[in-house]
Write a protein that holds these residues in place. Structure first.
Motif, short mmCIF file in Angstrom:
data_model
loop_
_atom_site.label_atom_id
_atom_site.label_comp_id
_atom_site.label_asym_id
_atom_site.label_seq_id
_atom_site.Cartn_x
_atom_site.Cartn_y
_atom_site.Cartn_z
N TYR A 109 0.81 -1.22 0.00
CA TYR A 109 0.00 0.00 0.00
C TYR A 109 0.84 1.28 0.00
O TYR A 109 0.30 2.37 0.01
CB TYR A 109 -0.94 0.01 1.21
N HIS A 157 -7.48 -11.73 0.89
CA HIS A 157 -6.87 -11.64 2.22
C HIS A 157 -7.90 -11.71 3.34
O HIS A 157 -8.94 -11.06 3.25
CB HIS A 157 -6.13 -10.30 2.38
N ASP A 165 -10.03 -8.48 4.16
CA ASP A 165 -10.63 -7.76 3.03
C ASP A 165 -12.15 -7.70 3.20
O ASP A 165 -12.77 -6.68 2.90
CB ASP A 165 -10.32 -8.46 1.69
N HIS A 208 -5.39 -8.19 -4.90
CA HIS A 208 -6.77 -7.76 -5.14
C HIS A 208 -7.04 -7.73 -6.64
O HIS A 208 -8.05 -8.21 -7.13
CB HIS A 208 -7.03 -6.36 -4.58
ZN ZN Z 1 -6.40 -7.21 0.93
#
Ligand code: ZN
Lengths: 116, 227
Positions: free
Chosen positions: A32, B14, B17, B128
């Motif tokens: 991220y 995950h 999520d 994702h």
């Molecule tokens: Zn995730």
């Protein structure tokens, strides 16, 4: 895991020298990083179960420390930023560097049997 | 009011999520008697939150996250949890067709009227993206008359520019506590976020309230690639 103590870790690294071992090596900023900061250049690398034999392994420097493994005349493995270590119940040497927020930034693990 | 379904299939890579994006929607469907299957592709083995001092290692984390995933399923009342055995951060490197086949067999077996996953190109993490592509391909290849609805979660910074406003906004106020409990179940990875969220909820921060009372989805637009 506990904070790195150079002599203790060095002793453990020595135990795995000159035999076939499996290596887990990982560096990461997390997936991220560029989401939260679009200017961030996100890089990392990951190897799991590379089978090697090292003739010499060293841990150097006050933590965060550096660990280097010399693969005979063939090559090298190293990791920097190591803050913690553990010999786990499977007899594997787990070393890792955790940043100030408790996020893993680097890990170097040595085992005589393959990692799961 | 959330539209009634015959069965819902949720696919994410995950553990956690599901908690952030859709646990309110899952809980609402289960409350109204609709069966929900959650296929979670990995165990989040590469999660970075291990603490300092560390509470887990690279090698002990998967077992912890597996327990958390089961606890989250419990919190939502979800009984059909599938752990698909892939490894965190490697999903995009799997064979693309094998991934589509995995999704096809989940769809064939559970026969959902609604499938929930991420929106390809708008979901940030490579796992994702790979999951979303595989699900979209599997649904796209079905005959249009038999396709389930496909609702996708998008949260990339450019979501608004690319997709506009969400097509479906589920009001999950009624199951907000379940949603918070699902998030709490993943405590190893969510402690920091939850601390901040709970503080903001205490201050009646509108953004935080919206986060736990609304879940937003985009209907997949099949003219956007990924055949
Ligand atoms: Zn995730």
């Amino acid at each position: 895991m506990e904070p790195v103590k150079i002599e203790a870790v060095q002793e453990l690294i020595n135990r795995f020298a000159n035999k076939e071992v499996y290596i887990h090596l990982e560096t990461t900023n997390g997936s991220y990083a560029s989401h939260f900061d679009e200017k961030f250049f996100n890089a990392g690398a990951f190897i799991r179960n590379a089978k090697v034999e090292y003739e010499l392994g060293k841990i150097i420097g006050d933590p965060p420390s550096r660990v280097g493994l010399k693969l005979g005349s063939l090559g090298w493995i190293y990791a920097q930023g190591i803050t913690h270590y553990e010999l786990d119940d499977h007899g594997r040497l787990l070393m890792a560097g955790h940043d100030h927020q408790g996020k893993l930034a680097v890990s170097l693990q040595i085992s005589e049997t393959p990692f799961e | 009011m959330i539209e009634k379904e015959s069965h819902v299939l949720v696919v994410f890579p995950h553990p956690d999520d599901e908690a952030f994006g859709v646990s309110g929607t899952i809980a609402s469907h289960i409350k109204s008697g609709t069966g929900v299957t959650y296929a979670c592709l990995t165990l989040g083995q590469m999660g970075r939150n291990l603490g300092n001092p560390p509470f887990a290692t690279r090698e002990s984390l998967p077992e912890i996250r597996k327990k958390e995933l089961k606890a989250a399923a419990n919190a939502m009342g979800l009984t059909d949890l599938r752990m698909m055995g892939l490894r965190d951060k490697t999903v995009e490197f799997e064979d693309d067709e094998k991934m589509v086949e995995m999704m096809q067999s989940l769809i064939t077996e559970t026969n959902p009227s609604l499938v929930i996953t991420f929106y390809p190109d708008y979901c940030v993490h490579p796992d994702h993206e790979a999951t979303a592509r595989a699900v979209v391909r599997a649904v796209h290849r079905m005959d249009e008359s038999t396709r389930p609805k496909l609702h996708c979660v998008a949260f990339a910074n450019n979501t608004g520019e690319g997709l506009g406003e969400p097509d479906v906004i589920n009001d999950v106020k009624e199951v907000m506590d379940i949603k918070l409990n699902a998030m709490r179940a993943h405590i190893s990875q969510t402690a920091w976020i939850l601390e901040d969220l709970e503080k903001r909820l205490g201050e009646n921060d509108p953004e935080a309230i919206q986060w736990v009372t609304q879940e937003r989805f985009f209907k997949y637009r099949f003219d956007q690639g990924y055949e």
